[in-house]
Write an enzyme that holds these catalytic residues in place. Sequence first.
Site, PDB file in Angstrom:
ATOM      1  CG  HIS A 162      25.163  66.520  66.613  1.00 19.28           C
ATOM      2  ND1 HIS A 162      26.185  65.825  65.973  1.00 19.28           N
ATOM      3  CD2 HIS A 162      24.998  67.361  65.424  1.00 19.28           C
ATOM      4  CE1 HIS A 162      26.391  65.790  64.938  1.00 19.28           C
ATOM      5  NE2 HIS A 162      25.717  67.018  64.560  1.00 19.28           N
ATOM      6  CB  CYS A 163      27.631  71.986  67.755  1.00 20.34           C
ATOM      7  SG  CYS A 163      27.740  73.540  67.190  1.00 20.34           S
ATOM      8  N   PRO A 164      25.645  71.240  64.745  1.00 20.04           N
ATOM      9  CG  PRO A 164      23.678  72.333  63.808  1.00 20.04           C
ATOM     10  CD  PRO A 164      24.575  71.681  65.331  1.00 20.04           C
TER      11      PRO A 164
END
Length: 436
Positions: A162-164
């Site tokens: 998961h890439c913010p």
Amino acid sequence: MPHATRKWEVYPGRNRFCCEGRIMMAKQVGIFYVTVGLIVATSCTFFIFDCPFLAVKITPAIPAVGGLLFTFVLATLFRTSFSDPGVIPRATPDEAADIEKQIEVPNSPNSPTYRPPPRTKEVVVCGQVVKLKFCFTCKIFRPPRASHCSICDNCVDGFDHHCPWIGNCVGRRNYRYFYSFIVSLAFMCVFIFACAVTHLVLLTRDDKPFVDAIKESPASVLVAIICFFSVWSVLGLAGFHTYLTTSNQTTNEDIKGSFTGKRGQEKINPYSKGGVCANCLFILCGPMPPSFIDRRGFVTPEHSVVPSSELVQAPCATSFASVQGNSEVRILNNGKGHVTVSVSNSTSRKQAQLGSHQETKCPEVDPVVSLQPLSTLSASSLQLLHERTMINTDLDLDSLDESASSNPCHLHLESASITSSQTGLLHPLVPRYNDL
């Protein structure tokens, strides 16, 4: 005319939808706005203050190359952020009940202890044994390479991470765009940094001190500093994902060491296509898998989702069970295998209310009770409830199974006792019972 509800409006995951469900992102998108702001602000400063000078002194191709890189970076960023990464839909109530029946392990009459059902399955992929884990939230056995994202609360096929910075998960359906984004961003950072430094160097050709060049074009200094500190992390990330692409791995698999041999044992990646070029072609140019979720489809009765906030407030039929102690236990069933438990102290009432969303009212029953219809609660679910809440509950699992086979709408609870000290243990765990 009644409003037709679409599936994205009642989607159970923690996602943000825009444009009638066409855009799908995570809830937390603040850092994504920072990413877009840095790229746009730095590029615009470069185009306004550096490109006119370099186009005259060197070549007009510099603004054209910069514009192409800027457009490609933003296009791949938005394509990664706004797309479905490969979310796997949750099981319907019927599917969840069927899976529960498949994994149910009958307890031997000679065995005094309860044997919980297995929550893993094994499949063979290219000669390698791969374990499929059961997701208690989605009520499914996750396919190979899938994982549950705790931020988006979804199982994602080919989950990478998961890439913010992009405000979304990176999975099988958007990994190629994510890889293209970070590689093109690395090229753009190097290009803009080189052009800004060249601008400053050309200003010092006429025997001007470097300080005067900085005063003449301070924007070039600002652009060069931003790109200098950004390029290292972007280049490192692009190099790491280049390694993952050539070996056909995900970040999740690499961190866990899924294909790393232990104690001298060689472990082969069963998903590798046999070579660097073959892996790159498969990941970056292979066929795009379709989306598993029909976000813009209309809600049908079998796919309707009841928000958890409405489950407790919905009217339900009740029946009563005697409970020893000074606490009250409430078990609410939404008819889909989801159970919510709450505890409140009561000195006068010694009854546990158990409900369902059916219209039929259940008569009051004395001490040994019949719990109206909780047919989706199997013996294994009740045992799991007992283990998580630490309630001293004596469950006659054999009688439960026999009763469920003869009349699936009745379960018998012989005795349950809750002490006031156990009430404090139960209350913080209430939200977790939706995973039963």
